[in-house]
Design a protein around this motif. Structure first.
Motif, PDB file in Angstrom:
ATOM      1  N   ASP A  77      95.677  21.605 -45.819  1.00 11.32           N
ATOM      2  CA  ASP A  77      95.605  22.138 -47.182  1.00 11.32           C
ATOM      3  C   ASP A  77      94.950  21.154 -48.135  1.00 11.32           C
ATOM      4  O   ASP A  77      94.251  21.536 -49.062  1.00 11.32           O
ATOM      5  CB  ASP A  77      97.018  22.408 -47.718  1.00 11.32           C
ATOM      6  CG  ASP A  77      97.684  23.564 -47.011  1.00 11.32           C
ATOM      7  OD1 ASP A  77      96.950  24.446 -46.524  1.00 11.32           O
ATOM      8  OD2 ASP A  77      98.919  23.576 -46.920  1.00 11.32           O
ATOM      9  N   ARG A  78      95.223  19.874 -47.907  1.00  8.52           N
ATOM     10  CA  ARG A  78      94.805  18.869 -48.875  1.00  8.52           C
ATOM     11  C   ARG A  78      93.325  18.512 -48.728  1.00  8.52           C
ATOM     12  O   ARG A  78      92.614  18.404 -49.717  1.00  8.52           O
ATOM     13  CB  ARG A  78      95.668  17.626 -48.698  1.00  8.52           C
ATOM     14  CG  ARG A  78      95.901  16.881 -49.998  1.00  8.52           C
ATOM     15  CD  ARG A  78      96.580  15.550 -49.756  1.00  8.52           C
ATOM     16  NE  ARG A  78      97.978  15.662 -49.351  1.00  8.52           N
ATOM     17  CZ  ARG A  78      98.671  14.625 -48.845  1.00  8.52           C
ATOM     18  NH1 ARG A  78      98.101  13.466 -48.671  1.00  8.52           N
ATOM     19  NH2 ARG A  78      99.931  14.782 -48.515  1.00  8.52           N
ATOM     20  N   CYS A  79      92.861  18.342 -47.473  1.00 11.45           N
ATOM     21  CA  CYS A  79      91.491  17.852 -47.324  1.00 11.45           C
ATOM     22  C   CYS A  79      90.617  18.736 -46.431  1.00 11.45           C
ATOM     23  O   CYS A  79      89.424  18.475 -46.289  1.00 11.45           O
ATOM     24  CB  CYS A  79      91.491  16.416 -46.806  1.00 11.45           C
ATOM     25  SG  CYS A  79      91.878  16.294 -45.055  1.00 11.45           S
ATOM     26  N   GLY A  80      91.193  19.737 -45.792  1.00 11.85           N
ATOM     27  CA  GLY A  80      90.388  20.660 -44.993  1.00 11.85           C
ATOM     28  C   GLY A  80      90.082  20.199 -43.582  1.00 11.85           C
ATOM     29  O   GLY A  80      89.405  20.892 -42.822  1.00 11.85           O
ATOM     30  N   ASP A  81      90.580  19.022 -43.197  1.00 10.10           N
ATOM     31  CA  ASP A  81      90.310  18.517 -41.843  1.00 10.10           C
ATOM     32  C   ASP A  81      91.141  19.292 -40.814  1.00 10.10           C
ATOM     33  O   ASP A  81      92.022  20.083 -41.175  1.00 10.10           O
ATOM     34  CB  ASP A  81      90.640  17.011 -41.785  1.00 10.10           C
ATOM     35  CG  ASP A  81      89.785  16.288 -40.746  1.00 10.10           C
ATOM     36  OD1 ASP A  81      89.328  16.955 -39.790  1.00 10.10           O
ATOM     37  OD2 ASP A  81      89.571  15.069 -40.893  1.00 10.10           O
ATOM     38  N   LEU A  82      90.862  19.049 -39.529  1.00  7.27           N
ATOM     39  CA  LEU A  82      91.623  19.674 -38.450  1.00  7.27           C
ATOM     40  C   LEU A  82      93.057  19.148 -38.441  1.00  7.27           C
ATOM     41  O   LEU A  82      93.334  18.039 -38.905  1.00  7.27           O
ATOM     42  CB  LEU A  82      90.986  19.347 -37.097  1.00  7.27           C
ATOM     43  CG  LEU A  82      89.596  19.910 -36.820  1.00  7.27           C
ATOM     44  CD1 LEU A  82      89.028  19.284 -35.547  1.00  7.27           C
ATOM     45  CD2 LEU A  82      89.656  21.424 -36.681  1.00  7.27           C
ATOM     46  N   LEU A  83      93.957  19.968 -37.877  1.00  8.88           N
ATOM     47  CA  LEU A  83      95.342  19.533 -37.706  1.00  8.88           C
ATOM     48  C   LEU A  83      95.611  19.194 -36.251  1.00  8.88           C
ATOM     49  O   LEU A  83      95.001  19.756 -35.341  1.00  8.88           O
ATOM     50  CB  LEU A  83      96.291  20.647 -38.159  1.00  8.88           C
ATOM     51  CG  LEU A  83      96.275  20.963 -39.654  1.00  8.88           C
ATOM     52  CD1 LEU A  83      97.076  22.229 -39.925  1.00  8.88           C
ATOM     53  CD2 LEU A  83      96.825  19.790 -40.467  1.00  8.88           C
ATOM     54  N   ASP A  84      96.525  18.294 -36.051  1.00 13.53           N
ATOM     55  CA  ASP A  84      96.957  17.855 -34.735  1.00 13.53           C
ATOM     56  C   ASP A  84      98.446  18.157 -34.609  1.00 13.53           C
ATOM     57  O   ASP A  84      99.151  18.099 -35.611  1.00 13.53           O
ATOM     58  CB  ASP A  84      96.836  16.320 -34.713  1.00 13.53           C
ATOM     59  CG  ASP A  84      96.023  15.804 -33.555  1.00 13.53           C
ATOM     60  OD1 ASP A  84      95.609  16.605 -32.706  1.00 13.53           O
ATOM     61  OD2 ASP A  84      95.799  14.589 -33.528  1.00 13.53           O
ATOM     62  N   VAL A  85      98.908  18.447 -33.401  1.00 19.89           N
ATOM     63  CA  VAL A  85     100.353  18.500 -33.195  1.00 19.89           C
ATOM     64  C   VAL A  85     100.779  17.110 -32.745  1.00 19.89           C
ATOM     65  O   VAL A  85     100.161  16.528 -31.857  1.00 19.89           O
ATOM     66  CB  VAL A  85     100.728  19.555 -32.130  1.00 19.89           C
ATOM     67  CG1 VAL A  85     102.232  19.581 -31.920  1.00 19.89           C
ATOM     68  CG2 VAL A  85     100.230  20.925 -32.556  1.00 19.89           C
ATOM     69  N   ASP A  86     101.801  16.584 -33.381  1.00 19.42           N
ATOM     70  CA  ASP A  86     102.243  15.218 -33.070  1.00 19.42           C
ATOM     71  C   ASP A  86     103.750  15.217 -32.853  1.00 19.42           C
ATOM     72  O   ASP A  86     104.439  16.141 -33.279  1.00 19.42           O
ATOM     73  CB  ASP A  86     101.854  14.288 -34.231  1.00 19.42           C
ATOM     74  CG  ASP A  86     101.283  12.992 -33.704  1.00 19.42           C
ATOM     75  OD1 ASP A  86     101.674  12.593 -32.584  1.00 19.42           O
ATOM     76  OD2 ASP A  86     100.457  12.386 -34.405  1.00 19.42           O
ATOM     77  N   TYR A  87     104.229  14.160 -32.194  1.00 15.66           N
ATOM     78  CA  TYR A  87     105.649  14.111 -31.821  1.00 15.66           C
ATOM     79  C   TYR A  87     106.243  12.760 -32.143  1.00 15.66           C
ATOM     80  O   TYR A  87     105.557  11.743 -32.123  1.00 15.66           O
ATOM     81  CB  TYR A  87     105.797  14.374 -30.313  1.00 15.66           C
ATOM     82  CG  TYR A  87     105.131  15.645 -29.853  1.00 15.66           C
ATOM     83  CD1 TYR A  87     105.776  16.871 -29.976  1.00 15.66           C
ATOM     84  CD2 TYR A  87     103.840  15.619 -29.309  1.00 15.66           C
ATOM     85  CE1 TYR A  87     105.153  18.047 -29.561  1.00 15.66           C
ATOM     86  CE2 TYR A  87     103.212  16.794 -28.898  1.00 15.66           C
ATOM     87  CZ  TYR A  87     103.869  18.008 -29.037  1.00 15.66           C
ATOM     88  OH  TYR A  87     103.268  19.155 -28.634  1.00 15.66           O
ATOM     89  N   ASP A  88     107.542  12.772 -32.377  1.00 11.84           N
ATOM     90  CA  ASP A  88     108.288  11.525 -32.449  1.00 11.84           C
ATOM     91  C   ASP A  88     108.833  11.264 -31.037  1.00 11.84           C
ATOM     92  O   ASP A  88     109.931  11.676 -30.690  1.00 11.84           O
ATOM     93  CB  ASP A  88     109.425  11.666 -33.469  1.00 11.84           C
ATOM     94  CG  ASP A  88     110.247  10.390 -33.579  1.00 11.84           C
ATOM     95  OD1 ASP A  88     109.966   9.425 -32.820  1.00 11.84           O
ATOM     96  OD2 ASP A  88     111.162  10.352 -34.414  1.00 11.84           O
ATOM     97  N   TRP A  89     108.004  10.613 -30.237  1.00 13.49           N
ATOM     98  CA  TRP A  89     108.319  10.477 -28.808  1.00 13.49           C
ATOM     99  C   TRP A  89     109.635   9.741 -28.574  1.00 13.49           C
ATOM    100  O   TRP A  89     110.279   9.934 -27.541  1.00 13.49           O
ATOM    101  CB  TRP A  89     107.184   9.764 -28.069  1.00 13.49           C
ATOM    102  CG  TRP A  89     105.919  10.561 -28.003  1.00 13.49           C
ATOM    103  CD1 TRP A  89     104.742  10.294 -28.638  1.00 13.49           C
ATOM    104  CD2 TRP A  89     105.688  11.770 -27.245  1.00 13.49           C
ATOM    105  NE1 TRP A  89     103.800  11.254 -28.333  1.00 13.49           N
ATOM    106  CE2 TRP A  89     104.349  12.163 -27.481  1.00 13.49           C
ATOM    107  CE3 TRP A  89     106.490  12.557 -26.407  1.00 13.49           C
ATOM    108  CZ2 TRP A  89     103.786  13.305 -26.902  1.00 13.49           C
ATOM    109  CZ3 TRP A  89     105.926  13.690 -25.827  1.00 13.49           C
ATOM    110  CH2 TRP A  89     104.595  14.056 -26.082  1.00 13.49           C
ATOM    111  N   SER A  90     110.025   8.898 -29.518  1.00 12.71           N
ATOM    112  CA  SER A  90     111.254   8.127 -29.302  1.00 12.71           C
ATOM    113  C   SER A  90     112.480   9.045 -29.226  1.00 12.71           C
ATOM    114  O   SER A  90     113.522   8.658 -28.728  1.00 12.71           O
ATOM    115  CB  SER A  90     111.433   7.109 -30.428  1.00 12.71           C
ATOM    116  OG  SER A  90     111.714   7.791 -31.637  1.00 12.71           O
ATOM    117  N   ARG A  91     112.335  10.269 -29.706  1.00 13.43           N
ATOM    118  CA  ARG A  91     113.479  11.197 -29.708  1.00 13.43           C
ATOM    119  C   ARG A  91     113.361  12.291 -28.646  1.00 13.43           C
ATOM    120  O   ARG A  91     114.103  13.280 -28.681  1.00 13.43           O
ATOM    121  CB  ARG A  91     113.613  11.822 -31.110  1.00 13.43           C
ATOM    122  CG  ARG A  91     113.923  10.758 -32.184  1.00 13.43           C
ATOM    123  CD  ARG A  91     113.870  11.341 -33.572  1.00 13.43           C
ATOM    124  NE  ARG A  91     114.799  12.468 -33.739  1.00 13.43           N
ATOM    125  CZ  ARG A  91     114.707  13.344 -34.729  1.00 13.43           C
ATOM    126  NH1 ARG A  91     113.727  13.252 -35.600  1.00 13.43           N
ATOM    127  NH2 ARG A  91     115.574  14.329 -34.829  1.00 13.43           N
TER     128      ARG A  91
END
Ligand SMILES: *Cc1c(COP(=O)(O)O)cnc(C)c1O
Ligand SMILES: [Zn+2]
Length: 478
Positions: A42-56
């Protein structure tokens, strides 16, 4: 933690906050809840990535721990070649993910094809993604995007497609009856195998007067206006599912990392997903080395090749020089250039995942090449003669591996995996024309593509309807 305990603890539940969407632009870094539906930041129009908090997340400590999943094939989630690796794409809880049995694919050692490529015996492997339920690798990503769509309560899902994305979406909709599929296709550039699937599965099929790049622009507008869930590979959840193609390659190689992954490049979802898979596996300490990545364009749709190899466009820590990209697209427009190749699945001039692909090329010390339609069809004939076969776009990987071998970039002793993205029956028109005895037929389909010979044609033998003549022909040719 003991292995058995790990297996028990991998309960596949997703606690809130362990997965999120994140903007690819390091200067923005906006984060978004996993339940939000966006195709861009929404803010800059770039692509989105799915990311994780792997430690959990209870990720197994060794990749070989995933072998235990085979013993639970009676569970649909563990039968799936995608969800078997759920711990490595844990954005949705287990009871919300959708499977129709995708990802039961094969890594085949193919010495005949390896010989054609110029590799030593035992060094070429073909990853047959055409064995997916809708006949292409797209099912790997579609089950993930479809699961996300379901999570968000979507009732309709749309895509623009050169054919296989629409076949896959239409299949998920028809098998599950959970959503209505709306597909956008360009005019005249879709193979009958793929179109027949979308029509029979009951998708609303919108054929616009334009090409794939036009259809892509329109479907983004329409889905935004009508609030329809978009499943093109601009959708970051698709790429999560497509990571598993690499997990299965490693699994088939007994968790040894090959030297090269070679993949055709269209919208660059696959190459982007493969890069992300290796980035995460390395980060998690599950692999200690990374394969090199070769992305192969068709010569008639070679944007990535031009930008990466000729104009030196690089990932540059998330800030590639977009002036170079804009300038190139302006040139295409000025020349009224349209993508043009027999490999319709990669007939794309404005790849939506360009930036993510640059990240993959950066991490995997990548190279990009382009191959002609002649090289694609010759390689396809070799794949068919030495294996299960593939559609034209898929054979670009084998043609590209051959080129890289000739250039000395791939060594004869390297272990190479070529990804065959789609089934042999997807596009029979090109295959039959290639093997045709009728030069008019050959020229009608292939002549305009600059294809002048069929070096590996297996032509039908015409005989009169007489027993003696038939017997003579069989003895002469076999
Ligand atoms: C979609 C498709 C491609 C292109 O893959 P991208 O991820 O868009 O680069 C290649 N081959 C086949 C058969 C496809 O269906
Ligand atoms: Zn942003």
């Amino acid at each position: 933690m003991a292995d058995t305990e790990l297996a028990r603890n991998s309960s596949l539940t997703v606690k809130s906050g362990i997965a999120y969407q994140k903007c690819l632009n390091p200067l923005c870094g906006a984060m978004l809840d996993i339940g939000q539906v966006r195709t861009a930041c929404d803010r800059c129009g770039d692509l989105l990535d799915v990311d994780y908090d792997w430690s959990r997340i209870p990720v197994p400590s060794r990749l070989s721990d995933f072998e235990q999943m085979w013993s639970k094939r009676y569970e649909p989630l563990r039968f799936s070649g995608v969800w078997r690796f759920h711990e490595l794409l844990p954005f949705a809880p287990a009871d919300k993910v959708v499977s129709v049995g995708e990802g039961q694919t094969l890594l085949q050692q193919a010495d005949c094809v390896g010989n054609y490529v110029g590799l030593n015996s035992g060094r070429l492997h073909l990853q047959y993604e055409g064995m997916n339920p809708s006949g292409s690798f797209k099912d790997n990503g579609m089950c993930a995007a479809f699961s996300h769509a379901r999570l968000t309560g979507a009732k309709r899902a749309a895509c623009a497609s050169t054919g296989n994305t629409s076949a896959s979406l239409a299949m998920y909709c028809s098998v599950t009856q959970m959503m209505k599929a709306i597909i956008f296709i360009g005019s005249g550039k879709i193979s009958y195998g793929k179109l027949s699937q979308a029509l029979e599965y009951g998708a609303l099929t919108v054929q616009i007067a334009g090409d794939f790049d036009d259809a892509m622009i329109r479907v983004r507008e329409v889905s935004k206006d009508l609030g329809i869930y978009l499943v093109n590979s601009i959708n970051p959840f698709r790429l999560e599912g497509q990571k598993t193609v690499m997990f299965r390659v490693l699994e088939a190689l007994r968790w040894e990392v090959p030297d090269w992954i070679v993949v055709p490049g269209g919208n660059l979802g696959n190459s982007s997903a493969f890069g992300k898979a290796f980035i995460e596996l390395k980060q998690l300490g599950l692999i200690d080395r990374v394969p090199r990545l070769a992305v192969i364009n068709a010569a008639g749709a070679d944007t990535l090749y031009q930008l990466y190899e000729r104009r030196n466009l690089r990932w540059n820590e998330g800030r590639p020089d977009f002036a170079t990209v804009c300038h190139y697209y302006d040139e295409l427009d000025a020349r009224k250039a349209k993508a043009d190749t027999i490999a319709s699945a990669i007939e794309i001039n404005r790849p939506v995942n360009l930036k993510k692909c640059l990240r993959a090329l950066d991490f995997c010390d990548g190279v990009v090449r382009k191959v002609t339609d002649q090289e694609i069809l010759d390689a396809k004939a070799q794949v068919g003669a030495g294996g299960i076969g593939c559609e034209p776009a898929s054979a670009a990987s084998v043609a590209g591996a051959k080129l890289l071998r000739e250039e000395g970039i791939i060594a004869p002793s390297d272990r190479v995996v070529c990804v065959l993205t789609g089934h042999q029956l997807k596009d029979p028109t090109a295959t039959v024309a290639y093997h045709s005895t009728d030069m008019d037929k050959f020229n009608e389909v292939l002549g305009s593509r600059g294809v002048s010979r069929a070096s590996f044609a297996n032509r039908a033998v015409a005989v009169p309807n007489e027993l003696d003549a038939i017997i003579r022909a069989i003895q002469l040719y076999s």
